[in-house]
Write a protein that holds these residues in place. Structure first.
Motif, PDB file in Angstrom:
ATOM      1  N   CYS A   1     -49.503 103.212  -3.404  1.00  0.00           N
ATOM      2  CA  CYS A   1     -48.520 103.550  -2.395  1.00  0.00           C
ATOM      3  C   CYS A   1     -49.175 103.176  -1.079  1.00  0.00           C
ATOM      4  N   ALA A   2     -50.168 102.614  -0.907  1.00  0.00           N
ATOM      5  CA  ALA A   2     -50.799 102.370   0.227  1.00  0.00           C
ATOM      6  C   ALA A   2     -50.111 101.713   1.552  1.00  0.00           C
ATOM      7  N   GLU A   3     -49.494 100.602   0.670  1.00  0.00           N
ATOM      8  CA  GLU A   3     -48.671  99.521   1.773  1.00  0.00           C
ATOM      9  C   GLU A   3     -47.628 100.558   2.345  1.00  0.00           C
ATOM     10  N   GLU A   4     -46.680 101.204   1.750  1.00  0.00           N
ATOM     11  CA  GLU A   4     -45.913 102.063   2.162  1.00  0.00           C
ATOM     12  C   GLU A   4     -46.300 102.999   3.057  1.00  0.00           C
ATOM     13  N   LEU A   5     -47.223 103.748   2.563  1.00  0.00           N
ATOM     14  CA  LEU A   5     -47.961 104.854   3.173  1.00  0.00           C
ATOM     15  C   LEU A   5     -48.352 104.526   4.671  1.00  0.00           C
ATOM     16  N   LEU A   6     -48.835 103.487   4.802  1.00  0.00           N
ATOM     17  CA  LEU A   6     -49.390 102.925   5.948  1.00  0.00           C
ATOM     18  C   LEU A   6     -48.358 102.410   7.136  1.00  0.00           C
ATOM     19  N   GLU A   7     -47.056 102.370   6.680  1.00  0.00           N
ATOM     20  CA  GLU A   7     -45.768 102.196   7.591  1.00  0.00           C
ATOM     21  C   GLU A   7     -45.322 103.552   8.101  1.00  0.00           C
ATOM     22  N   LEU A   8     -45.803 104.553   7.415  1.00  0.00           N
ATOM     23  CA  LEU A   8     -45.238 105.935   7.749  1.00  0.00           C
ATOM     24  C   LEU A   8     -45.926 106.834   8.835  1.00  0.00           C
ATOM     25  N   GLU A   9     -45.290 107.696   9.323  1.00  0.00           N
ATOM     26  CA  GLU A   9     -45.675 108.815  10.050  1.00  0.00           C
ATOM     27  C   GLU A   9     -45.680 110.049   9.377  1.00  0.00           C
ATOM     28  N   ASN A  10     -46.514 111.193   9.980  1.00  0.00           N
ATOM     29  CA  ASN A  10     -46.805 112.324   9.531  1.00  0.00           C
ATOM     30  C   ASN A  10     -45.830 113.114   8.455  1.00  0.00           C
ATOM     31  N   SER A  11     -44.668 113.280   8.922  1.00  0.00           N
ATOM     32  CA  SER A  11     -43.715 113.934   7.984  1.00  0.00           C
ATOM     33  C   SER A  11     -43.332 113.343   6.859  1.00  0.00           C
ATOM     34  N   ASP A  12     -43.097 111.805   7.155  1.00  0.00           N
ATOM     35  CA  ASP A  12     -42.839 111.092   6.105  1.00  0.00           C
ATOM     36  C   ASP A  12     -43.672 110.757   5.011  1.00  0.00           C
ATOM     37  N   ILE A  13     -45.070 110.885   5.353  1.00  0.00           N
ATOM     38  CA  ILE A  13     -46.245 110.748   4.629  1.00  0.00           C
ATOM     39  C   ILE A  13     -46.184 111.716   3.766  1.00  0.00           C
ATOM     40  N   LEU A  14     -46.106 113.073   4.202  1.00  0.00           N
ATOM     41  CA  LEU A  14     -46.105 114.200   3.186  1.00  0.00           C
ATOM     42  C   LEU A  14     -44.865 114.372   2.331  1.00  0.00           C
ATOM     43  N   SER A  15     -43.796 113.661   2.857  1.00  0.00           N
ATOM     44  CA  SER A  15     -42.570 113.590   1.851  1.00  0.00           C
ATOM     45  C   SER A  15     -42.953 112.862   0.884  1.00  0.00           C
ATOM     46  N   LEU A  16     -43.440 111.420   1.171  1.00  0.00           N
ATOM     47  CA  LEU A  16     -43.702 110.620  -0.066  1.00  0.00           C
ATOM     48  C   LEU A  16     -44.775 111.176  -1.025  1.00  0.00           C
ATOM     49  N   LEU A  17     -45.799 111.922  -0.576  1.00  0.00           N
ATOM     50  CA  LEU A  17     -46.920 112.622  -1.305  1.00  0.00           C
ATOM     51  C   LEU A  17     -46.343 113.582  -1.997  1.00  0.00           C
ATOM     52  N   HIS A  18     -45.305 114.378  -1.605  1.00  0.00           N
ATOM     53  CA  HIS A  18     -44.831 115.310  -2.348  1.00  0.00           C
ATOM     54  C   HIS A  18     -43.840 114.848  -3.384  1.00  0.00           C
ATOM     55  N   ARG A  19     -43.304 113.890  -3.228  1.00  0.00           N
ATOM     56  CA  ARG A  19     -42.249 113.167  -4.167  1.00  0.00           C
ATOM     57  C   ARG A  19     -42.481 111.855  -4.359  1.00  0.00           C
ATOM     58  N   LEU A  20     -43.508 111.374  -5.225  1.00  0.00           N
ATOM     59  CA  LEU A  20     -43.917 110.170  -5.488  1.00  0.00           C
ATOM     60  C   LEU A  20     -42.899 109.063  -6.092  1.00  0.00           C
ATOM     61  N   PRO A  21     -42.849 107.940  -5.912  1.00  0.00           N
ATOM     62  CA  PRO A  21     -41.889 107.010  -6.337  1.00  0.00           C
ATOM     63  C   PRO A  21     -42.210 106.838  -7.848  1.00  0.00           C
ATOM     64  N   PRO A  22     -41.439 106.188  -8.730  1.00  0.00           N
ATOM     65  CA  PRO A  22     -41.823 105.818 -10.005  1.00  0.00           C
ATOM     66  C   PRO A  22     -42.634 104.490 -10.082  1.00  0.00           C
ATOM     67  N   MET A  23     -43.761 104.648 -10.772  1.00  0.00           N
ATOM     68  CA  MET A  23     -44.769 103.580 -11.191  1.00  0.00           C
ATOM     69  C   MET A  23     -45.107 103.114 -12.390  1.00  0.00           C
ATOM     70  N   ASP A  24     -45.535 102.158 -12.719  1.00  0.00           N
ATOM     71  CA  ASP A  24     -46.096 101.963 -13.949  1.00  0.00           C
ATOM     72  C   ASP A  24     -47.377 102.705 -14.377  1.00  0.00           C
ATOM     73  N   MET A  25     -47.334 103.837 -15.151  1.00  0.00           N
ATOM     74  CA  MET A  25     -48.339 104.456 -15.193  1.00  0.00           C
ATOM     75  C   MET A  25     -49.437 103.836 -16.129  1.00  0.00           C
ATOM     76  N   ASP A  26     -49.116 102.970 -17.047  1.00  0.00           N
ATOM     77  CA  ASP A  26     -50.233 102.373 -17.862  1.00  0.00           C
ATOM     78  C   ASP A  26     -51.370 101.632 -16.928  1.00  0.00           C
ATOM     79  N   LYS A  27     -50.751 101.179 -15.659  1.00  0.00           N
ATOM     80  CA  LYS A  27     -51.453 100.397 -14.637  1.00  0.00           C
ATOM     81  C   LYS A  27     -52.291 101.408 -14.099  1.00  0.00           C
ATOM     82  N   ILE A  28     -51.611 102.413 -13.455  1.00  0.00           N
ATOM     83  CA  ILE A  28     -52.311 103.431 -12.935  1.00  0.00           C
ATOM     84  C   ILE A  28     -53.548 104.050 -13.635  1.00  0.00           C
ATOM     85  N   ILE A  29     -53.377 104.342 -14.811  1.00  0.00           N
ATOM     86  CA  ILE A  29     -54.394 105.064 -15.933  1.00  0.00           C
ATOM     87  C   ILE A  29     -55.496 103.866 -16.097  1.00  0.00           C
ATOM     88  N   ALA A  30     -55.091 102.796 -16.356  1.00  0.00           N
ATOM     89  CA  ALA A  30     -55.916 101.676 -16.419  1.00  0.00           C
ATOM     90  C   ALA A  30     -57.260 101.376 -15.306  1.00  0.00           C
TER      91      ALA A  30
END
Length: 277
Positions: free
Chosen positions: A248-277
């Protein structure tokens, strides 16, 4: 590694008189088909015993115990109200929509668990962790068919989490995670510092409840397949959290405080096989 097919799991579940738990655990790490997930989780959590000759006796015992707990009211009316509020909040942020059947199942399981553990209500209210306690039941309610089995799985899951990550150890674990975060993704770490993003506001929940409040349900179910197979105890969670931040780094780097927290509290869909690997 590709996930095993439903047929592979069905062969394991329906085969020998004594189920090979080691083999079941090994194939579960790479994902479990939705059709058999509930049955597999029951074995991985210890709610179902590998010796199938004990199966009927155990089922009867669990059913009777659960019915007795539901009929023995020791909790407060406020708890029921608060559970319903937490379920509405979960539905609002995490989706997919909880059906009336899911809500009833979750509420009954928490009521039974409170009756069996008298200190539970006071603990979740004093530590303000009711929403996390409710959220922990949700994946079990989706995966496991029978309500009494959800109750048994919930108790075993809470015990596993408590054994692996006692509340008093969470601050130190988060501190170590932050050291890794600063080393592995320094640009994002520095951005969080500049935006004054409090680590405790999001990281404590990530580690206390293993992302159950933040990940979309399909992603959570896939991640928990791996955790149920024993990887929770092997410390994988820290690296999963780092992989999610990197994803999520690319998107997070574009955001400010409250929007960063919003994304961290409600993560977007992602390929968990890649995340776990």
């Amino acid at each position: 590694v590709m996930a095993a097919t439903r047929e592979v799991f069905q062969d394991l579940l329906g085969g020998e008189a004594v189920l090979d738990l080691g083999k079941l655990s090994d194939v579960s790490r790479h994902g479990i088909p939705a059709e058999v997930r509930g049955e597999v989780w029951k074995y991985l959590l210890g709610a179902a015993k590998p010796d199938k000759s004990e199966e009927e006796r155990q089922k009867k015992h669990v059913t009777l115990e659960y019915q007795a707990l539901l009929g023995n009211v020791t909790y407060s009316a406020e708890l029921t109200r608060d559970i319903r509020v937490a379920l509405k909040r979960y539905q609002g942020v995490s989706g997919p929509a909880l059906t009336a059947e899911h809500k009833s199942k979750i509420e009954n399981v928490l009521v039974a668990y409170t009756n069996a553990n008298p200190d539970f209500e006071e603990h979740i209210l004093s530590t303000r962790t009711l929403s996390g306690a409710v959220s922990l039941v949700v994946p079990l309610a989706y995966a496991v068919r029978l309500e009494e089995d959800v109750y048994q799985c919930y108790g075993l899951l809470c015990r596993r989490i408590s054994d692996f990550m006692p509340n008093e150890n969470i601050p130190d674990t988060v501190l170590r995670f932050m050291m890794y975060f600063r080393t592995v993704i320094p640009t994002l770490y520095n951005h969080f510092e500049e935006e004054e993003v409090s680590m405790n506001v999001w990281a404590m929940s990530w580690f206390r409840f293993f992302l159950v409040c933040e990940l979309p349900l399909p992603c959570l179910l896939r991640l928990w397949d791996t955790y149920m197979a024993g990887e929770m105890e092997r410390g994988l969670h820290t690296y999963v959290c780092l992989a999610i931040l990197a994803h999520c780094a690319e998107e997070l780097l574009e955001l400010e405080n409250s929007d960063i927290l919003s994304l961290l509290h409600r993560l977007p869909p992602m390929d968990m096989d890649k995340i776990i690997a």
